[in-house]
Design an enzyme around this catalytic site. Structure first.
Site, PDB file in Angstrom:
ATOM      1  N   GLU A 115       3.779  -9.239   2.745  1.00  0.00           N
ATOM      2  CA  GLU A 115       2.716  -9.385   1.744  1.00  0.00           C
ATOM      3  C   GLU A 115       3.337  -9.578   0.366  1.00  0.00           C
ATOM      4  O   GLU A 115       3.941  -8.665  -0.183  1.00  0.00           O
ATOM      5  CB  GLU A 115       1.829  -8.126   1.759  1.00  0.00           C
ATOM      6  N   LYS A 130      -7.865  -2.682   4.761  1.00  0.00           N
ATOM      7  CA  LYS A 130      -6.803  -1.967   4.056  1.00  0.00           C
ATOM      8  C   LYS A 130      -7.423  -0.683   3.512  1.00  0.00           C
ATOM      9  O   LYS A 130      -8.560  -0.706   3.017  1.00  0.00           O
ATOM     10  CB  LYS A 130      -6.306  -2.848   2.903  1.00  0.00           C
ATOM     11  N   ARG A 133       1.381  -9.946  -8.490  1.00  0.00           N
ATOM     12  CA  ARG A 133       1.551  -9.091  -9.666  1.00  0.00           C
ATOM     13  C   ARG A 133       2.615  -9.643 -10.601  1.00  0.00           C
ATOM     14  O   ARG A 133       2.950  -9.010 -11.600  1.00  0.00           O
ATOM     15  CB  ARG A 133       1.953  -7.671  -9.248  1.00  0.00           C
TER      16      ARG A 133
HETATM   17  C1  3PG Z   1      -0.257  -1.963  -2.347  1.00  0.00           C
HETATM   18  O1  3PG Z   1      -0.535  -2.886  -3.098  1.00  0.00           O
HETATM   19  O2  3PG Z   1      -0.530  -1.972  -1.159  1.00  0.00           O
HETATM   20  C2  3PG Z   1       0.375  -0.756  -2.896  1.00  0.00           C
HETATM   21  O3  3PG Z   1       0.550  -0.853  -4.266  1.00  0.00           O
HETATM   22  C3  3PG Z   1       1.658  -0.424  -2.272  1.00  0.00           C
HETATM   23  O4  3PG Z   1       1.876   0.877  -2.635  1.00  0.00           O
HETATM   24  P1  3PG Z   1       3.316   1.556  -2.609  1.00  0.00           P
HETATM   25  O5  3PG Z   1       4.119   0.846  -3.671  1.00  0.00           O
HETATM   26  O6  3PG Z   1       3.044   2.986  -2.933  1.00  0.00           O
HETATM   27  O7  3PG Z   1       3.894   1.337  -1.249  1.00  0.00           O
END
Ligand code: 3PG
Length: 214
Positions: free
Chosen positions: A44, A131, A48
């Site tokens: 994924e 999700k 960002r």
């Molecule tokens: C996402 O977008 O799924 C989360 O920001 C991932 O979260 P993490 O950085 O705590 O794994």
């Protein structure tokens, strides 16, 4: 008939979906190769960073990779990501316009949900795989467990604060087969192009997941 709800291939590919934040698209292919080599094909790429769309395109060219786009917050992003080669899309939450857009372009879509009302609304629209975000801050596995008996058809991909340390709490739930997280793709390793580290982290995650489900 829309394929937007057909995301079983994402959920079933591997027990972990790496959540990637990438600043330099020229590193994306090597990053993807390292994760695929470690056994994690679904990747994924989060929207960002300015490099994300180019990175997605690069991941799409890697053999064995299943490129996905994350942090999608507009229908335009969904369309652009599909053009860039995304085979699936993920959002932190969801809106009617995102669901409409994913369905219109037949892009497999994992919408985000954290409350029973959101889950029920998505279930009503035919979504089975969601999700769960932000997983830890929303109540973690203890909270998610409550939905196994009430929303029997829904499977979740928890992300947000999930790591090697706590993934077992989620993967041992009946409504979770996969978790997502950035811990398998740390910023420091990407910055230093330490691709072996990514492969090692991916293998470690798979080993831990199999130990839980075995
Ligand atoms: C996402 O977008 O799924 C989360 O920001 C991932 O979260 P993490 O950085 O705590 O794994």
């Amino acid at each position: 008939m829309s394929q937007a709800t057909a995301t079983d291939f994402v959920i079933d590919a591997a027990p972990v979906i790496p959540v990637v934040v990438i600043e330099d698209a020229s590193k994306a292919a090597d990053l993807a190769k390292a994760l695929v080599a470690g056994g994690l094909p679904c990747i994924e790429i989060t929207l960002r960073t300015a490099a994300a769309m180019d990175a997605l395109e690069a991941v799409a060219s890697v053999e064995g990779a299943i490129p996905g786009v994350g942090t999608v917050v507009s229908p335009q992003q969904l369309e652009a990501a599909k053009k860039a080669g995304a085979q699936f899309a993920v959002s932190p939450g969801h809106t009617a316009s995102l669901l409409d857009a994913a369905e219109a372009i037949n892009l497999p879509y994992l919408p985000g949900a954290a409350t029973p009302a959101e889950m029920q609304g998505l279930m009503e629209r035919g979504y089975k795989n969601l999700k769960f975000f932000p997983a830890e801050a929303s109540g973690g596995a203890a909270y998610l467990k409550n939905f196994a008996s009430v929303f029997k058809t829904i499977r979740f991909c928890p992300t947000g604060g999930v790591s090697l340390k706590n993934m077992h709490e989620y993967l041992s739930l009946p409504n979770v087969d996969v978790v997502g997280g950035s811990w398998v793709c740390p910023k420091s390793a990407v910055e230093t192009s330490n691709w072996d580290e990514l492969t090692t982290l991916a293998k470690e995650a798979i080993k831990a997941a199999h130990a839980i489900t075995a």
